[in-house]
Motif scaffolding. Structure first.
Motif, PDB file in Angstrom:
ATOM      1  N   ASN A  16     -13.133  14.280 -13.983  1.00  0.00           N
ATOM      2  CA  ASN A  16     -12.041  13.312 -14.082  1.00  0.00           C
ATOM      3  C   ASN A  16     -10.946  13.672 -13.094  1.00  0.00           C
ATOM      4  O   ASN A  16     -10.812  14.826 -12.678  1.00  0.00           O
ATOM      5  CB  ASN A  16     -11.494  13.283 -15.511  1.00  0.00           C
ATOM      6  CG  ASN A  16     -12.547  12.815 -16.499  1.00  0.00           C
ATOM      7  OD1 ASN A  16     -13.316  11.913 -16.194  1.00  0.00           O
ATOM      8  ND2 ASN A  16     -12.594  13.439 -17.661  1.00  0.00           N
ATOM      9  N   LEU A  17     -10.136  12.671 -12.739  1.00  0.00           N
ATOM     10  CA  LEU A  17      -9.071  12.897 -11.774  1.00  0.00           C
ATOM     11  C   LEU A  17      -8.008  13.857 -12.299  1.00  0.00           C
ATOM     12  O   LEU A  17      -7.326  14.520 -11.532  1.00  0.00           O
ATOM     13  CB  LEU A  17      -8.419  11.569 -11.384  1.00  0.00           C
ATOM     14  CG  LEU A  17      -9.307  10.636 -10.554  1.00  0.00           C
ATOM     15  CD1 LEU A  17      -8.591   9.325 -10.313  1.00  0.00           C
ATOM     16  CD2 LEU A  17      -9.666  11.281  -9.238  1.00  0.00           C
ATOM     17  N   CYS A  18      -7.861  13.933 -13.627  1.00  0.00           N
ATOM     18  CA  CYS A  18      -6.846  14.829 -14.184  1.00  0.00           C
ATOM     19  C   CYS A  18      -7.288  16.286 -14.146  1.00  0.00           C
ATOM     20  O   CYS A  18      -6.515  17.185 -14.471  1.00  0.00           O
ATOM     21  CB  CYS A  18      -6.499  14.413 -15.604  1.00  0.00           C
ATOM     22  SG  CYS A  18      -7.883  14.537 -16.741  1.00  0.00           S
TER      23      CYS A  18
ATOM     24  N   VAL B  51       0.840  -1.204   0.000  1.00  0.00           N
ATOM     25  CA  VAL B  51       0.000   0.000   0.000  1.00  0.00           C
ATOM     26  C   VAL B  51       0.873   1.251   0.000  1.00  0.00           C
ATOM     27  O   VAL B  51       0.566   2.227  -0.680  1.00  0.00           O
ATOM     28  CB  VAL B  51      -0.965  -0.010   1.204  1.00  0.00           C
ATOM     29  CG1 VAL B  51      -1.645   1.324   1.388  1.00  0.00           C
ATOM     30  CG2 VAL B  51      -1.999  -1.099   1.031  1.00  0.00           C
TER      31      VAL B  51
ATOM     32  N   LYS C 128     -14.394   7.379  -0.424  1.00  0.00           N
ATOM     33  CA  LYS C 128     -14.542   7.822  -1.793  1.00  0.00           C
ATOM     34  C   LYS C 128     -14.196   9.298  -1.844  1.00  0.00           C
ATOM     35  O   LYS C 128     -14.735  10.101  -1.098  1.00  0.00           O
ATOM     36  CB  LYS C 128     -15.987   7.595  -2.265  1.00  0.00           C
ATOM     37  CG  LYS C 128     -16.185   7.840  -3.723  1.00  0.00           C
ATOM     38  CD  LYS C 128     -17.565   7.403  -4.139  1.00  0.00           C
ATOM     39  CE  LYS C 128     -17.715   7.532  -5.637  1.00  0.00           C
ATOM     40  NZ  LYS C 128     -19.014   7.053  -6.068  1.00  0.00           N
ATOM     41  N   MET C 129     -13.279   9.634  -2.741  1.00  0.00           N
ATOM     42  CA  MET C 129     -12.835  11.013  -2.874  1.00  0.00           C
ATOM     43  C   MET C 129     -13.945  11.851  -3.493  1.00  0.00           C
ATOM     44  O   MET C 129     -14.535  11.469  -4.494  1.00  0.00           O
ATOM     45  CB  MET C 129     -11.599  11.076  -3.767  1.00  0.00           C
ATOM     46  CG  MET C 129     -11.059  12.464  -3.958  1.00  0.00           C
ATOM     47  SD  MET C 129     -10.103  13.051  -2.569  1.00  0.00           S
ATOM     48  CE  MET C 129      -8.635  12.101  -2.748  1.00  0.00           C
TER      49      MET C 129
ATOM     50  N   ASN D 264      -3.839  -5.188  -4.818  1.00  0.00           N
ATOM     51  CA  ASN D 264      -2.876  -5.453  -3.751  1.00  0.00           C
ATOM     52  C   ASN D 264      -2.891  -6.926  -3.369  1.00  0.00           C
ATOM     53  O   ASN D 264      -1.855  -7.498  -3.047  1.00  0.00           O
ATOM     54  CB  ASN D 264      -3.176  -4.602  -2.522  1.00  0.00           C
ATOM     55  CG  ASN D 264      -2.577  -3.229  -2.608  1.00  0.00           C
ATOM     56  OD1 ASN D 264      -1.471  -3.063  -3.127  1.00  0.00           O
ATOM     57  ND2 ASN D 264      -3.285  -2.239  -2.115  1.00  0.00           N
TER      58      ASN D 264
ATOM     59  N   SER E 273       2.285   1.757  -3.601  1.00  0.00           N
ATOM     60  CA  SER E 273       1.273   2.217  -4.561  1.00  0.00           C
ATOM     61  C   SER E 273      -0.027   2.500  -3.815  1.00  0.00           C
ATOM     62  O   SER E 273      -0.908   1.646  -3.746  1.00  0.00           O
ATOM     63  CB  SER E 273       1.038   1.146  -5.625  1.00  0.00           C
ATOM     64  OG  SER E 273       2.213   0.872  -6.320  1.00  0.00           O
ATOM     65  N   PRO E 274      -0.182   3.695  -3.270  1.00  0.00           N
ATOM     66  CA  PRO E 274      -1.373   3.986  -2.469  1.00  0.00           C
ATOM     67  C   PRO E 274      -2.657   4.041  -3.270  1.00  0.00           C
ATOM     68  O   PRO E 274      -3.735   3.883  -2.708  1.00  0.00           O
ATOM     69  CB  PRO E 274      -1.071   5.339  -1.833  1.00  0.00           C
ATOM     70  CG  PRO E 274       0.129   5.866  -2.495  1.00  0.00           C
ATOM     71  CD  PRO E 274       0.778   4.778  -3.257  1.00  0.00           C
ATOM     72  N   LYS E 275      -2.587   4.233  -4.587  1.00  0.00           N
ATOM     73  CA  LYS E 275      -3.802   4.316  -5.392  1.00  0.00           C
ATOM     74  C   LYS E 275      -4.266   2.941  -5.887  1.00  0.00           C
ATOM     75  O   LYS E 275      -5.323   2.839  -6.480  1.00  0.00           O
ATOM     76  CB  LYS E 275      -3.571   5.232  -6.595  1.00  0.00           C
ATOM     77  CG  LYS E 275      -3.376   6.678  -6.200  1.00  0.00           C
ATOM     78  CD  LYS E 275      -3.239   7.560  -7.401  1.00  0.00           C
ATOM     79  CE  LYS E 275      -3.040   9.008  -6.991  1.00  0.00           C
ATOM     80  NZ  LYS E 275      -2.890   9.887  -8.139  1.00  0.00           N
ATOM     81  N   ARG E 276      -3.491   1.919  -5.621  1.00  0.00           N
ATOM     82  CA  ARG E 276      -3.850   0.571  -6.068  1.00  0.00           C
ATOM     83  C   ARG E 276      -4.998   0.041  -5.229  1.00  0.00           C
ATOM     84  O   ARG E 276      -5.046   0.231  -4.020  1.00  0.00           O
ATOM     85  CB  ARG E 276      -2.633  -0.338  -5.935  1.00  0.00           C
ATOM     86  CG  ARG E 276      -2.833  -1.697  -6.571  1.00  0.00           C
ATOM     87  CD  ARG E 276      -1.671  -2.621  -6.323  1.00  0.00           C
ATOM     88  NE  ARG E 276      -0.442  -2.119  -6.882  1.00  0.00           N
ATOM     89  CZ  ARG E 276       0.753  -2.414  -6.381  1.00  0.00           C
ATOM     90  NH1 ARG E 276       0.875  -3.169  -5.319  1.00  0.00           N
ATOM     91  NH2 ARG E 276       1.837  -1.935  -6.943  1.00  0.00           N
ATOM     92  N   SER E 277      -5.937  -0.657  -5.852  1.00  0.00           N
ATOM     93  CA  SER E 277      -7.104  -1.184  -5.147  1.00  0.00           C
ATOM     94  C   SER E 277      -6.720  -2.382  -4.278  1.00  0.00           C
ATOM     95  O   SER E 277      -5.639  -2.968  -4.430  1.00  0.00           O
ATOM     96  CB  SER E 277      -8.176  -1.606  -6.153  1.00  0.00           C
ATOM     97  OG  SER E 277      -7.750  -2.744  -6.867  1.00  0.00           O
TER      98      SER E 277
END
Length: 183
Positions: free
Chosen positions: A167-169, A90, A126-127, A101, A93-97
């Protein structure tokens, strides 16, 4: 005479095992002796025959009247090594589900979720992207709404929708934003 969890205490179990041995295996005499010793009336709940015999069998086999541990397969999902592996995964890669993982650490996804919540104290969320409206922006929105309302006929109906995809971007897809006035 039961504790909060509904189980008999160690003191009660030891007394019952000793009383059964002293009474030559008579369960009924043991139950009556239990009631008189602990000051219970004759309608008070006492352990039944099967439970008393189970306590005696456990005492003979293990030297304890407490429950025996389940003889099933030992649990190995939340070992210190697995907890450390999930934590490292984690952090890398903190964004990995949790599912991804789980494949990285070669474990089940429910075990990874259990480790994340129970051991590492991580919780899913959820962000939500929320903008703070400044005073100037609020006034602009208000004047825009007033302009739209002035263009709607007197007996007309105004239908609006404010769906948009963020979107996240940082881009916003406003293709679903519709304003329509029905005369």
């Amino acid at each position: 005479m039961k504790n909060v969890l509904g189980n008999w205490t160690v003191k009660h179990r030891v007394f019952v095992v000793e009383a059964l041995i002293k009474n030559n295996g008579s369960v009924i005499v043991t139950q009556k002796y239990f009631c008189t010793h602990f000051g219970l009336d004759r309608h008070a709940p006492v352990s039944d025959r099967i439970t008393i015999l189970l306590w005696v069998a456990n005492f003979g086999a293990t030297g304890s009247a407490l429950k025996r541990k389940h003889p099933g397969r030992p649990r190995n999902a939340r070992t210190p090594e697995n907890i450390y592996g999930v934590g490292e995964s984690v952090l890398r890669s903190p964004k990995r589900s949790a599912v991804k993982n789980a494949s990285v650490v070669h474990s089940l996804d429910r075990n990874v979720r259990r480790i994340l919540q129970a051991d590492l104290k991580f919780h899913p969320y959820k962000m939500m992207v929320v903008q703070e409206l400044s005073k100037r922006v609020w006034e602009n929105c208000k004047s825009c709404c007033n302009d739209i309302l002035q263009n709607v006929p007197e007996n007309g109906v105004l239908i609006t929708s404010d769906e948009a995809h963020f979107n996240l971007c940082g881009t916003v897809n406003k293709q679903n934003v519709r304003h329509s006035a029905v005369p």
